[in-house]
Design an enzyme around this catalytic site. Structure first.
Site, PDB file in Angstrom:
ATOM      1  N   ASN A  96     -55.457-100.210 -46.431  1.00 48.25           N
ATOM      2  CA  ASN A  96     -56.578 -99.460 -45.855  1.00 48.25           C
ATOM      3  C   ASN A  96     -56.956 -98.273 -46.732  1.00 48.25           C
ATOM      4  O   ASN A  96     -58.138 -97.957 -46.891  1.00 48.25           O
ATOM      5  CB  ASN A  96     -56.221 -98.982 -44.451  1.00 48.25           C
ATOM      6  CG  ASN A  96     -56.196-100.112 -43.451  1.00 48.25           C
ATOM      7  OD1 ASN A  96     -56.803-101.160 -43.665  1.00 48.25           O
ATOM      8  ND2 ASN A  96     -55.481 -99.921 -42.350  1.00 48.25           N
ATOM      9  N   ASP A 148     -59.312 -96.034 -27.981  1.00 45.85           N
ATOM     10  CA  ASP A 148     -58.467 -95.139 -27.184  1.00 45.85           C
ATOM     11  C   ASP A 148     -59.118 -94.838 -25.836  1.00 45.85           C
ATOM     12  O   ASP A 148     -58.435 -94.766 -24.814  1.00 45.85           O
ATOM     13  CB  ASP A 148     -58.215 -93.833 -27.943  1.00 45.85           C
ATOM     14  CG  ASP A 148     -57.561 -94.066 -29.290  1.00 45.85           C
ATOM     15  OD1 ASP A 148     -56.747 -95.000 -29.395  1.00 45.85           O
ATOM     16  OD2 ASP A 148     -57.873 -93.322 -30.233  1.00 45.85           O
ATOM     17  N   ARG A 164     -59.078 -98.056 -23.532  1.00 44.90           N
ATOM     18  CA  ARG A 164     -57.713 -98.316 -23.049  1.00 44.90           C
ATOM     19  C   ARG A 164     -57.356 -97.344 -21.927  1.00 44.90           C
ATOM     20  O   ARG A 164     -56.778 -97.735 -20.907  1.00 44.90           O
ATOM     21  CB  ARG A 164     -56.713 -98.186 -24.198  1.00 44.90           C
ATOM     22  CG  ARG A 164     -56.679 -99.395 -25.118  1.00 44.90           C
ATOM     23  CD  ARG A 164     -55.835 -99.123 -26.348  1.00 44.90           C
ATOM     24  NE  ARG A 164     -55.686-100.332 -27.157  1.00 44.90           N
ATOM     25  CZ  ARG A 164     -55.252-100.339 -28.412  1.00 44.90           C
ATOM     26  NH1 ARG A 164     -54.928 -99.192 -29.002  1.00 44.90           N
ATOM     27  NH2 ARG A 164     -55.130-101.471 -29.073  1.00 44.90           N
ATOM     28  N   HIS A 203     -56.276 -90.051 -33.701  1.00 45.85           N
ATOM     29  CA  HIS A 203     -56.079 -91.471 -33.427  1.00 45.85           C
ATOM     30  C   HIS A 203     -54.711 -91.879 -33.958  1.00 45.85           C
ATOM     31  O   HIS A 203     -54.568 -92.566 -34.970  1.00 45.85           O
ATOM     32  CB  HIS A 203     -57.182 -92.291 -34.087  1.00 45.85           C
ATOM     33  CG  HIS A 203     -57.063 -93.767 -33.854  1.00 45.85           C
ATOM     34  ND1 HIS A 203     -57.256 -94.345 -32.628  1.00 45.85           N
ATOM     35  CD2 HIS A 203     -56.750 -94.773 -34.704  1.00 45.85           C
ATOM     36  CE1 HIS A 203     -57.073 -95.652 -32.722  1.00 45.85           C
ATOM     37  NE2 HIS A 203     -56.765 -95.944 -33.976  1.00 45.85           N
TER      38      HIS A 203
END
Length: 333
Positions: free
Chosen positions: A115, A171, A174, A198
């Protein structure tokens, strides 16, 4: 580079009115599991006039062919290899960078390295553009990747802080669904603000600000917050080592819808990790108001519980470390 021309209209135009489409969206990492699911949903969005898919794997040709069988007017383009990335970005109003996630064959460390390299390359290519598009970044460590991107763009004098977003919608949804499940309520009728960063130690669900409000005891609050923070791990365990691709793709779609609405002249609210120094961290996450120029401001909250204040204090410490790491990563390269 290859192009799939618009599919012929198979349905009677007298029976169906096609919505106006007006935005080009580039999905970087579009051949991944998350990327393919996201592209499938974006393909049907009425405000997407062009869907551009970029990745390294050769399977992108098959992904485009698969998507072409979905009967919409959106134009499809595909690019393979780093040498074509600048073209995939130049045509876009919104760029969505889909990061890798750990699975059975890829460790967390490998995903972090992958990433980091992806976002470095993306940022350098963005720095060559005359005008910066809206950019949404996913993948871990997000608290590091977003500041790193900003630092690269600043070095090339093309940085627009209002257009760079770390996508944290996962987030929020959820927290929404788990809060609803805990109280046996309809999740569509629940809202749980999430602020911070995060990562497991910086996600801060504000149950004291949730709607409808539920007066929960301390133990239940601690357990629910811990569950929200670890929910991605629970999904991976339940899927026998496979990551939670479906919910993540859906969360990116929600973010994209908000940005597309803003680009069309509206005002939206998106959950994102953006440049914000209200807490001395440089970056911070929350509910951000957006218009066609970019981020305007972030929702503020008062009367937090004592436990939320404690989590915020700890979260700020971790965000500071991550942001500093993101800004220094170029010196270490």
């Amino acid at each position: 580079m290859f192009v799939l021309k618009r599919l012929p209209k198979l349905l009677c135009t007298k029976c169906i009115t096609t919505p106006v489409r007006n935005c080009a969206v580039s999905v970087i990492g579009g051949a991944s599991d998350i990327g393919q699911t996201l592209c499938m949903m974006l393909r049907a969005q009425p405000t997407v006039s062009k869907l551009i898919i970029y990745d390294k794997p050769d399977i992108i040709n098959g992904v485009l062919m698969d998507l072409s069988h979905i009967p919409t007017d959106a134009h499809l383009k595909g690019y393979i290899g780093e040498e074509t990335l600048d073209r995939a970005l130049k045509e876009a109003d919104l760029v969505l960078a889909v990061g890798a996630v750990p699975d059975k064959t890829t460790s967390k460390t490998q995903c972090t390295l992958k990433n980091t390299e992806l976002i470095k390359t993306l940022a350098y290519k963005l720095s060559k553009l005359k005008t910066m598009p809206f950019v949404g970044i996913t993948g871990d460590p997000l608290n590091v990747l977003v500041p790193m991107t900003s630092e690269i763009l600043k070095n090339h004098q093309v940085y627009d802080p209002k257009k760079l977003f770390g996508i944290t919608t996962i987030d929020s949804i959820r927290a929404q669904t788990l809060y609803a499940l805990h109280n046996q309520w309809n999740p569509r009728e629940c809202v749980v603000p999430v602020i911070g960063g995060h990562s497991k130690d910086s996600i801060i669900p504000l149950l004291s600000q949730a709607k409808p409000y539920c007066d929960m005891n301390g133990k239940s609050i601690h357990e629910l917050i811990a569950k929200i923070r670890r929910s991605g791990d629970y999904v991976t365990e339940a899927k026998k080592g496979r990551p939670p691709t479906l919910s993540i793709a859906y969360s990116i779609l929600i973010f994209a819808r908000g940005i597309l609405h803003a680009l069309s002249g509206g005002v939206s609210k998106v959950n994102a990790f953006v440049e914000n120094n209200d807490f001395g961290t440089g970056f911070f996450g929350g509910l951000v108001t957006v218009d066609d120029t970019g981020a305007i401001d972030m929702q503020r909250y008062s009367h937090l519980s004592q436990y939320e204040c404690y989590l915020l204090e700890r979260g700020i410490e971790n965000i500071r470390k991550d942001v500093l790491k993101g800004k220094r990563i170029l010196d270490l390269a």
